[in-house]
Design a protein around this motif. Structure first.
Motif, PDB file in Angstrom:
ATOM      1  N   ARG A 120      47.268  46.603  33.475  1.00  0.00           N
ATOM      2  CA  ARG A 120      46.127  47.310  34.053  1.00  0.00           C
ATOM      3  C   ARG A 120      45.534  48.297  33.050  1.00  0.00           C
ATOM      4  O   ARG A 120      44.332  48.542  33.053  1.00  0.00           O
ATOM      5  CB  ARG A 120      46.547  48.058  35.325  1.00  0.00           C
ATOM      6  CG  ARG A 120      46.911  47.157  36.488  1.00  0.00           C
ATOM      7  CD  ARG A 120      45.684  46.372  37.014  1.00  0.00           C
ATOM      8  NE  ARG A 120      44.539  47.225  37.248  1.00  0.00           N
ATOM      9  CZ  ARG A 120      44.338  47.902  38.357  1.00  0.00           C
ATOM     10  NH1 ARG A 120      45.209  47.828  39.343  1.00  0.00           N
ATOM     11  NH2 ARG A 120      43.240  48.640  38.509  1.00  0.00           N
ATOM     12  N   TYR A 152      35.134  38.733  31.418  1.00  0.00           N
ATOM     13  CA  TYR A 152      34.014  39.649  31.231  1.00  0.00           C
ATOM     14  C   TYR A 152      34.503  40.920  30.538  1.00  0.00           C
ATOM     15  O   TYR A 152      35.670  41.291  30.626  1.00  0.00           O
ATOM     16  CB  TYR A 152      33.409  40.077  32.577  1.00  0.00           C
ATOM     17  CG  TYR A 152      32.647  39.007  33.319  1.00  0.00           C
ATOM     18  CD1 TYR A 152      33.297  38.154  34.204  1.00  0.00           C
ATOM     19  CD2 TYR A 152      31.269  38.867  33.160  1.00  0.00           C
ATOM     20  CE1 TYR A 152      32.590  37.185  34.911  1.00  0.00           C
ATOM     21  CE2 TYR A 152      30.556  37.904  33.861  1.00  0.00           C
ATOM     22  CZ  TYR A 152      31.224  37.073  34.737  1.00  0.00           C
ATOM     23  OH  TYR A 152      30.516  36.119  35.440  1.00  0.00           O
ATOM     24  N   GLN A 154      33.212  45.065  30.327  1.00  0.00           N
ATOM     25  CA  GLN A 154      32.283  46.044  30.891  1.00  0.00           C
ATOM     26  C   GLN A 154      32.358  47.348  30.118  1.00  0.00           C
ATOM     27  O   GLN A 154      33.432  47.930  29.958  1.00  0.00           O
ATOM     28  CB  GLN A 154      32.581  46.302  32.377  1.00  0.00           C
ATOM     29  CG  GLN A 154      31.548  47.187  33.065  1.00  0.00           C
ATOM     30  CD  GLN A 154      31.833  47.362  34.546  1.00  0.00           C
ATOM     31  OE1 GLN A 154      32.964  47.550  34.966  1.00  0.00           O
ATOM     32  NE2 GLN A 154      30.786  47.286  35.367  1.00  0.00           N
ATOM     33  N   LEU A 163      28.076  44.706  32.181  1.00  0.00           N
ATOM     34  CA  LEU A 163      29.047  43.628  32.374  1.00  0.00           C
ATOM     35  C   LEU A 163      28.586  42.394  31.598  1.00  0.00           C
ATOM     36  O   LEU A 163      27.536  41.827  31.893  1.00  0.00           O
ATOM     37  CB  LEU A 163      29.159  43.318  33.862  1.00  0.00           C
ATOM     38  CG  LEU A 163      30.283  42.405  34.319  1.00  0.00           C
ATOM     39  CD1 LEU A 163      31.642  43.034  34.039  1.00  0.00           C
ATOM     40  CD2 LEU A 163      30.139  42.106  35.814  1.00  0.00           C
ATOM     41  N   PHE A 176      37.498  42.216  32.609  1.00  0.00           N
ATOM     42  CA  PHE A 176      37.710  41.618  33.920  1.00  0.00           C
ATOM     43  C   PHE A 176      37.895  40.111  33.784  1.00  0.00           C
ATOM     44  O   PHE A 176      37.249  39.449  32.973  1.00  0.00           O
ATOM     45  CB  PHE A 176      36.523  41.869  34.844  1.00  0.00           C
ATOM     46  CG  PHE A 176      36.390  43.283  35.312  1.00  0.00           C
ATOM     47  CD1 PHE A 176      35.453  44.136  34.759  1.00  0.00           C
ATOM     48  CD2 PHE A 176      37.209  43.763  36.326  1.00  0.00           C
ATOM     49  CE1 PHE A 176      35.326  45.441  35.189  1.00  0.00           C
ATOM     50  CE2 PHE A 176      37.092  45.069  36.771  1.00  0.00           C
ATOM     51  CZ  PHE A 176      36.150  45.918  36.208  1.00  0.00           C
ATOM     52  N   TYR A 216      35.357  35.701  42.190  1.00  0.00           N
ATOM     53  CA  TYR A 216      36.231  36.734  42.720  1.00  0.00           C
ATOM     54  C   TYR A 216      36.922  37.410  41.535  1.00  0.00           C
ATOM     55  O   TYR A 216      37.562  36.743  40.721  1.00  0.00           O
ATOM     56  CB  TYR A 216      37.229  36.134  43.701  1.00  0.00           C
ATOM     57  CG  TYR A 216      36.531  35.574  44.923  1.00  0.00           C
ATOM     58  CD1 TYR A 216      36.085  34.260  44.941  1.00  0.00           C
ATOM     59  CD2 TYR A 216      36.274  36.386  46.028  1.00  0.00           C
ATOM     60  CE1 TYR A 216      35.404  33.755  46.034  1.00  0.00           C
ATOM     61  CE2 TYR A 216      35.598  35.882  47.128  1.00  0.00           C
ATOM     62  CZ  TYR A 216      35.156  34.572  47.124  1.00  0.00           C
ATOM     63  OH  TYR A 216      34.470  34.076  48.207  1.00  0.00           O
ATOM     64  N   PHE A 217      36.757  38.727  41.475  1.00  0.00           N
ATOM     65  CA  PHE A 217      37.186  39.476  40.304  1.00  0.00           C
ATOM     66  C   PHE A 217      38.570  40.082  40.478  1.00  0.00           C
ATOM     67  O   PHE A 217      38.962  40.490  41.577  1.00  0.00           O
ATOM     68  CB  PHE A 217      36.191  40.610  40.017  1.00  0.00           C
ATOM     69  CG  PHE A 217      34.930  40.148  39.360  1.00  0.00           C
ATOM     70  CD1 PHE A 217      33.960  39.461  40.081  1.00  0.00           C
ATOM     71  CD2 PHE A 217      34.698  40.387  38.007  1.00  0.00           C
ATOM     72  CE1 PHE A 217      32.788  39.024  39.481  1.00  0.00           C
ATOM     73  CE2 PHE A 217      33.528  39.956  37.401  1.00  0.00           C
ATOM     74  CZ  PHE A 217      32.581  39.274  38.137  1.00  0.00           C
ATOM     75  N   GLY A 218      39.265  40.167  39.358  1.00  0.00           N
ATOM     76  CA  GLY A 218      40.516  40.911  39.324  1.00  0.00           C
ATOM     77  C   GLY A 218      40.236  42.398  39.177  1.00  0.00           C
ATOM     78  O   GLY A 218      39.084  42.805  39.057  1.00  0.00           O
ATOM     79  N   PRO A 219      41.287  43.225  39.172  1.00  0.00           N
ATOM     80  CA  PRO A 219      41.115  44.675  39.113  1.00  0.00           C
ATOM     81  C   PRO A 219      40.736  45.181  37.731  1.00  0.00           C
ATOM     82  O   PRO A 219      40.337  46.332  37.578  1.00  0.00           O
ATOM     83  CB  PRO A 219      42.487  45.213  39.528  1.00  0.00           C
ATOM     84  CG  PRO A 219      43.429  44.126  39.109  1.00  0.00           C
ATOM     85  CD  PRO A 219      42.690  42.838  39.320  1.00  0.00           C
ATOM     86  N   ARG A 265      41.950  48.116  31.544  1.00  0.00           N
ATOM     87  CA  ARG A 265      41.246  49.143  30.776  1.00  0.00           C
ATOM     88  C   ARG A 265      41.893  49.247  29.402  1.00  0.00           C
ATOM     89  O   ARG A 265      43.043  49.663  29.285  1.00  0.00           O
ATOM     90  CB  ARG A 265      41.289  50.486  31.495  1.00  0.00           C
ATOM     91  CG  ARG A 265      40.506  51.588  30.788  1.00  0.00           C
ATOM     92  CD  ARG A 265      40.460  52.851  31.647  1.00  0.00           C
ATOM     93  NE  ARG A 265      39.697  52.632  32.870  1.00  0.00           N
ATOM     94  CZ  ARG A 265      38.380  52.723  32.979  1.00  0.00           C
ATOM     95  NH1 ARG A 265      37.661  53.043  31.913  1.00  0.00           N
ATOM     96  NH2 ARG A 265      37.785  52.513  34.135  1.00  0.00           N
TER      97      ARG A 265
END
Lengths: 115, 114
Positions: A9, A35, A37, A43, A91, A105-108, A111
């Motif tokens: 994450r 992706y 961002q 994005l 993402f 449908y996107f994952g969290p 970062r």
């Protein structure tokens, strides 16, 4: 359903190091998207796969970036060597291709901070 | 992306007020998606509108696609603090005649004051 799973994450690394981001798509989905961002660029689509085959990688910034999808349930995005300008949220998204387009449908997100 | 613009860039409204967010494409599009994102989280799918002109509603959110204007609007009725976040539109098949890949707009940041 667990949804799209991404790991790690959060990632903090030093410039020049290799970074590997991982994604597990929703079971049964046959398309996978990576992706990036940032505040400046929003994005951006980096690459997408259909049935594990890369279809469009025109968004991959440069040769330092590579993505693989060895099977229907796993994909990686690798950056080597990493640079500070790669810092962003990455993402992964998945979808099931159908007549009604591709609702993703996107994952969290992961970062990434490159020092 | 310059192909897809959103307005306004940011919006602050009082709870209970109605609001509209617009998404405009510089070219024809085949499908239009609306997503919501909270800070530090992934995008949540709201609804999809297909070529041909369409209107959909989900709870207090209504979205319309004006094919001729190459524009979509997202309308929230009686806004609540839970509506706060960044709303992104994504267009599929920009300048194409079929689904291709989704290009996202820059997003509209919505704040709802209790």
């Amino acid at each position: 359903d667990a949804g799209v799973i991404q790991s790690p994450r959060h990632e903090v690394t030093e410039m020049g190091q290799e970074v590997t981001l991982r994604c597990k798509p929703i079971s049964g989905h046959n398309s996978l998207f990576w992706y990036r961002q940032t505040m400046m660029r929003g994005l951006e689509l980096l690459i997408y796969f259909n049935n594990n085959v890369p279809i469009d990688d025109s968004g991959m910034p440069e040769d330092r970036f590579s993505a693989k999808m060895p099977n229907a349930s796993f994909s990686t995005l690798k950056i080597q060597p990493s640079e500070p300008r790669d810092s962003a949220v990455y993402f992964c998204a998945s979808s099931s291709t159908g007549l009604a387009g591709m609702t993703q449908y996107f994952g969290p997100g992961t970062r990434l901070t490159v020092l | 992306s310059q192909e897809l613009e959103q307005s306004p860039q940011s919006l602050i409204v009082q709870e209970g007020k109605n609001l509209t967010i617009n998404c405009t494409s510089s070219k024809t599009l085949y499908g239009l998606y609306w997503y919501k994102q909270k800070y530090g989280e992934g995008l949540i799918f709201l609804m999809m509108l297909q070529k041909g002109g369409e209107e959909k509603s989900h709870e207090k959110i209504t979205a319309k696609l004006d094919e001729k204007k190459q524009q979509s609007s997202l309308h929230i009725t009686a806004s609540q603090p839970s509506h706060a976040g960044i709303y992104l539109c994504g267009a599929d098949g920009i300048g194409k005649t079929s689904y291709d890949k989704v290009i996202f707009g820059p997003g509209t940041s919505l704040s709802v004051i209790p």
